[in-house]
Design an enzyme around this catalytic site. Structure first.
Site, PDB file in Angstrom:
ATOM      1  N   TYR A 180       6.326  10.872 -13.355  1.00 43.45           N
ATOM      2  CA  TYR A 180       5.343   9.634 -12.548  1.00 43.45           C
ATOM      3  C   TYR A 180       6.525   9.732 -11.699  1.00 43.45           C
ATOM      4  CZ  TYR A 180       4.344   5.649 -10.135  1.00 43.45           C
ATOM      5  OH  TYR A 180       4.015   4.880  -9.625  1.00 43.45           O
TER       6      TYR A 180
ATOM      7  N   LYS B 203       8.476   9.691  -8.224  1.00 47.52           N
ATOM      8  CA  LYS B 203       8.942   8.735  -6.841  1.00 47.52           C
ATOM      9  C   LYS B 203      10.380   8.523  -6.580  1.00 47.52           C
ATOM     10  CE  LYS B 203       4.814   6.882  -6.524  1.00 47.52           C
ATOM     11  NZ  LYS B 203       4.213   6.807  -5.109  1.00 47.52           N
TER      12      LYS B 203
HETATM   13  N1  LIG Z   1      -0.134  -0.774  -8.578  1.00 49.69           N
HETATM   14  C1  LIG Z   1       1.311  -0.420  -9.079  1.00 49.69           C
HETATM   15  O1  LIG Z   1       1.650  -1.160  -9.985  1.00 49.69           O
HETATM   16  C2  LIG Z   1       2.391   0.314  -8.379  1.00 49.69           C
HETATM   17  C3  LIG Z   1       3.686   0.140  -8.510  1.00 49.69           C
HETATM   18  C4  LIG Z   1       4.583   1.127  -7.934  1.00 49.69           C
HETATM   19  C5  LIG Z   1       3.922   1.928  -6.854  1.00 49.69           C
HETATM   20  N2  LIG Z   1       2.879   1.751  -6.674  1.00 49.69           N
HETATM   21  C6  LIG Z   1       2.817   3.373  -6.228  1.00 49.69           C
HETATM   22  O2  LIG Z   1       1.980   2.715  -4.455  1.00 49.69           O
HETATM   23  C7  LIG Z   1       0.942   3.903  -4.520  1.00 49.69           C
HETATM   24  C8  LIG Z   1      -0.512   2.894  -4.374  1.00 49.69           C
HETATM   25  O3  LIG Z   1      -0.495   2.517  -6.276  1.00 49.69           O
HETATM   26  P1  LIG Z   1      -2.389   1.544  -6.065  1.00 49.69           P
HETATM   27  O4  LIG Z   1      -2.240   0.571  -7.105  1.00 49.69           O
HETATM   28  O5  LIG Z   1      -2.366   0.811  -4.513  1.00 49.69           O
HETATM   29  O6  LIG Z   1      -3.762   2.689  -6.668  1.00 49.69           O
HETATM   30  P2  LIG Z   1      -4.634   2.826  -6.100  1.00 49.69           P
HETATM   31  O7  LIG Z   1      -5.631   1.952  -6.359  1.00 49.69           O
HETATM   32  O8  LIG Z   1      -5.056   4.446  -7.379  1.00 49.69           O
HETATM   33  O9  LIG Z   1      -4.754   3.986  -4.574  1.00 49.69           O
HETATM   34  C9  LIG Z   1      -4.740   4.929  -4.602  1.00 49.69           C
HETATM   35  C10 LIG Z   1      -5.631   5.866  -3.356  1.00 49.69           C
HETATM   36  O10 LIG Z   1      -4.402   7.003  -3.786  1.00 49.69           O
HETATM   37  C11 LIG Z   1      -6.086   7.825  -2.900  1.00 49.69           C
HETATM   38  N3  LIG Z   1      -5.551   9.188  -3.630  1.00 49.69           N
HETATM   39  C12 LIG Z   1      -5.640   9.549  -5.179  1.00 49.69           C
HETATM   40  N4  LIG Z   1      -4.906  11.386  -5.236  1.00 49.69           N
HETATM   41  C13 LIG Z   1      -5.515  11.430  -3.925  1.00 49.69           C
HETATM   42  C14 LIG Z   1      -5.248  12.574  -3.491  1.00 49.69           C
HETATM   43  N5  LIG Z   1      -5.143  14.247  -3.872  1.00 49.69           N
HETATM   44  N6  LIG Z   1      -5.393  12.729  -1.685  1.00 49.69           N
HETATM   45  C15 LIG Z   1      -5.932  11.705  -1.121  1.00 49.69           C
HETATM   46  N7  LIG Z   1      -6.078  10.609  -1.953  1.00 49.69           N
HETATM   47  C16 LIG Z   1      -5.939  10.073  -3.188  1.00 49.69           C
HETATM   48  C17 LIG Z   1      -6.840   7.378  -4.457  1.00 49.69           C
HETATM   49  O11 LIG Z   1      -7.870   7.693  -4.388  1.00 49.69           O
HETATM   50  P3  LIG Z   1      -9.110   7.734  -5.391  1.00 49.69           P
HETATM   51  O12 LIG Z   1      -9.301   6.362  -5.779  1.00 49.69           O
HETATM   52  O13 LIG Z   1     -10.248   8.941  -5.035  1.00 49.69           O
HETATM   53  O14 LIG Z   1      -7.968   8.228  -7.147  1.00 49.69           O
HETATM   54  C18 LIG Z   1      -6.447   5.546  -4.079  1.00 49.69           C
HETATM   55  O15 LIG Z   1      -7.615   5.334  -2.899  1.00 49.69           O
HETATM   56  C19 LIG Z   1       0.970   4.743  -5.071  1.00 49.69           C
HETATM   57  O16 LIG Z   1       2.307   5.696  -4.707  1.00 49.69           O
HETATM   58  C20 LIG Z   1       1.810   3.840  -6.420  1.00 49.69           C
HETATM   59  O17 LIG Z   1       2.214   5.457  -7.524  1.00 49.69           O
HETATM   60  C21 LIG Z   1       2.159   1.683  -7.383  1.00 49.69           C
END
Ligand SMILES: NC(=O)c1ccc[n+]([C@@H]2O[C@H](COP(=O)([O-])OP(=O)(O)OC[C@H]3O[C@@H](n4cnc5c(N)ncnc54)[C@H](OP(=O)(O)O)[C@@H]3O)[C@@H](O)[C@H]2O)c1
Ligand SMILES: NC(=O)c1ccc[n+]([C@@H]2O[C@H](COP(=O)([O-])OP(=O)(O)OC[C@H]3O[C@@H](n4cnc5c(N)ncnc54)[C@H](OP(=O)(O)O)[C@@H]3O)[C@@H](O)[C@H]2O)c1
Lengths: 271, 248
Positions: B144, B148
């Site tokens: 991961y 990133k």
């Molecule tokens: N949350 C944190 O602490 C954090 C910290 C740093 C960075 N980030 C980054 O922020 C971004 C969003 O994170 P989040 O926390 O909002 O994650 P999340 O709640 O899991 O949401 C991610 C979204 O992307 C969708 N997705 C996953 N695989 C996909 C695919 N193959 N094609 C199309 N859509 C897809 C998911 O759909 P499904 O639900 O169907 O899988 C979900 O709707 C990510 O890139 C993550 O790495 C998050």
């Protein structure tokens, strides 16, 4: 130069590890696996280790018949296309067939590039570069971990100083090398394997021709043999991250710590 | 009306971003694999959704095709991301390959595809959601973290390449954010309320786009972490090992 061994905690120690070929009176025979060993830096590395008397396992995508030289034999050459998902299985099968249970050095050197405008690169090309430069090292590091652990050996990832600067003509290549660098860093922090990342600078190899970059300038680059010598020396040492050549080391330092200034200069086209 | 395209907009940060841009008067197109989730978000947000899987070239082609006939894109946010946690040797290779496909290949392929067909409006912004792990390392999620940082490197190259066309590129490095993603992938959710709410993050991103910032580490605490990670990497690596790895 004294030899340093890595203990499982990642600290170098002067004591010999228990499991080692060095204990016998026989000439130490290490096993060195090199990917992308059919050209350029990988081939030069293969020659170095073979000359040292080590057992080499050379991985490349060409058929054995298409390769010349004493380096490539049935028992040293493993044909595996690293852009495919079965590459690690093929390498593992080769090791099994040759009854090789330990690997002292797993040098992940194979790499490909693309030269041209970002907008012109196809999705397939992007995927292929990521497959060879990032996913294959992931797969092989995973697959070879037991072999390397048994030998108390190390994984060597060949990166590139390209990652330290913005690269508008080969953005995906540079990004794949940055990803590889960070993979190495995180594996090191996890602490259960020895991982070294080595960043060569521009080198005179076939790579530039393969990606369609005007090779005139490449004639001024240091030859693959010299760079491979330096890489082999870095592998003998114990630094976790090594940049080949002091100019490249400075470049990498500036690229990282003066990121904003360099980006601005390059954006204005003054650099 | 300005047009924003957000990937992974059915949940978490993507959904919060979609809300933020809708509130600012943008027409939003969301992209997600989760069809029921997309349908719910579509209604809730009054946005349009393209259901596609970012992992495949066919999915990318489908998105490009869907966007070919819409108005030009003013803001594109590469937000969709997945993780696979555990010690490197314990995590299945197929899961790691998926992480690379979604987090790394998809944003690059989608960007190239949309640039190639000239889908960006004048002065557009392209935003990449990377992670604070770029600065701090992230043992227990090596792949991961690699994707990133690779993404951040690509964005950096892109920002130089697109400067003559006046397209703005911003990379965001969020720390822990209170989403299902974080809950799913953390060893310990006891201090969940300490994580940044996705709405706050969305505000930061929106303002960053308006100010045309290039690098954005949202939140004061995260900025301190980023600086420590950049200038005292060994310290942060030690800390991350204690905080995350040893709890896995
Ligand atoms: N949350 C944190 O602490 C954090 C910290 C740093 C960075 N980030 C980054 O922020 C971004 C969003 O994170 P989040 O926390 O909002 O994650 P999340 O709640 O899991 O949401 C991610 C979204 O992307 C969708 N997705 C996953 N695989 C996909 C695919 N193959 N094609 C199309 N859509 C897809 C998911 O759909 P499904 O639900 O169907 O899988 C979900 O709707 C990510 O890139 C993550 O790495 C998050
Ligand atoms: N040359 C430079 O200026 C430079 C600078 C910094 C870093 N590097 C890095 O150093 C490493 C070696 O580069 P090089 O300059 O020696 O390049 P090279 O001469 O093109 O050699 C690359 C090797 O990788 C092999 N390979 C490519 N795709 C493969 C695949 N799908 N499966 C198996 N093997 C594959 C090639 O096989 P074929 O012989 O069949 O093509 C060749 O043996 C690369 O990781 C590169 O990124 C190079």
């Amino acid at each position: 130069m004294g030899k340093a061994y890595y203990t499982p905690e990642g600290k170098a120690s002067r004591a010999k590890p228990a499991l080692s070929f060095f204990d016998s009176d026989m000439k130490p025979r290490k096993t060195v696996l090199i990917t992308g060993a059919t050209d350029g830096i990988g081939r030069a590395l293969a020659e170095i280790y073979q000359k040292r008397g080590d057992r080499t396992v050379l991985v490349g995508k060409r058929a054995l018949d298409a390769l010349y030289g004493a380096l490539y034999r049935k028992d040293t050459y493993c044909q595996a296309d690293l852009s495919r998902s079965d590459c690690a299985d093929r390498v593992r099968a080769f090791l099994n067939a040759q009854r090789i249970e330990t690997v002292d050095l797993a040098i992940q050197n194979a790499g490909i590039g693309y030269f041209g405008a970002i907008a012109d690169q196809s999705a397939e090309s992007i995927r292929e570069i990521v497959a060879v430069n990032l996913i294959a090292p992931l797969r092989l590091t995973h697959a070879l971990a037991p072999h390397v652990k048994k030998a108390n050996g190390k994984h060597v990832l060949i990166g590139s100083v390209a990652h330290a600067f913005p690269r508008s003509d080969y953005a995906v290549y540079a990004a794949s090398k940055e990803a590889l660098r960070v993979l190495g860093r995180n594996l090191r922090v996890e602490g259960d394997m020895h991982v070294q990342v080595i960043h060569p600078g521009a080198t005179r190899t076939g790579m530039h021709r393969k990606i369609g970059w005007d090779s005139e300038r490449a004639k001024g680059f240091p030859p693959a043999e010299r760079v491979a010598q330096k890489i082999a020396r870095a592998i003998d040492g114990r630094r976790a991250v090594v940049t080949i050549g002091w100019k490249n080391a400075w470049g990498r330092f500036l690229g990282r710590y003066c990121e904003g200034a360099i980006n601005n200069l390059m954006r204005r086209g003054t650099m | 009306m300005k047009h924003a395209v957000i990937t992974g907009a059915a949940h978490g940060i993507g959904k919060a971003l979609a809300h933020r841009f809708v509130r600012a008067g943008y027409a939003v197109t969301g992209v997600d694999v989760d069809e029921p989730g997309a349908t719910i978000a579509e209604r809730e947000l009054d946005a349009r959704f393209v259901v596609a899987d970012l992992r495949s070239d066919a999915g990318i082609a489908h998105i490009c095709c869907e966007l070919a006939s819409t108005e030009a894109i003013d803001v594109l946010i590469h937000n969709a991301g997945i993780n696979a946690v555990g010690r490197f040797s314990d995590v299945s290779l197929e899961d790691q390959a998926q992480v690379v496909a979604v987090n790394f290949c998809a944003p690059m392929a989608l960007t190239a595809g949309l640039l190639n067909t000239d889908r960006f409006a004048k002065g557009a912004s392209i935003v990449f959601i990377s992670s604070l792990s770029h600065y701090t390392s992230y043992p227990g999620a090596a792949t991961y973290a690699a994707t990133k940082s690779g993404l951040a490197s690509y964005a950096r190259s892109l920002s130089v390449a697109l400067a003559p066309q006046n397209i703005h590129v911003m990379t965001v490095f969020p720390g822990a954010t209170r989403t299902a993603h974080a809950r799913r992938y953390s060893p310990n959710n006891a201090r969940e309320e300490k994580r940044m709410p996705p709405e706050t993050l969305a505000d930061h991103v929106f303002r960053g786009v308006k100010k045309r910032k290039r690098l954005l580490v949202p939140g004061f605490g995260n900025r301190i972490f980023a600086h420590l990670g950049k200038y005292c990497p060994c310290l942060m690596e030690y800390a991350m090992r204690k905080v995350i790895l040893e709890k896995l």
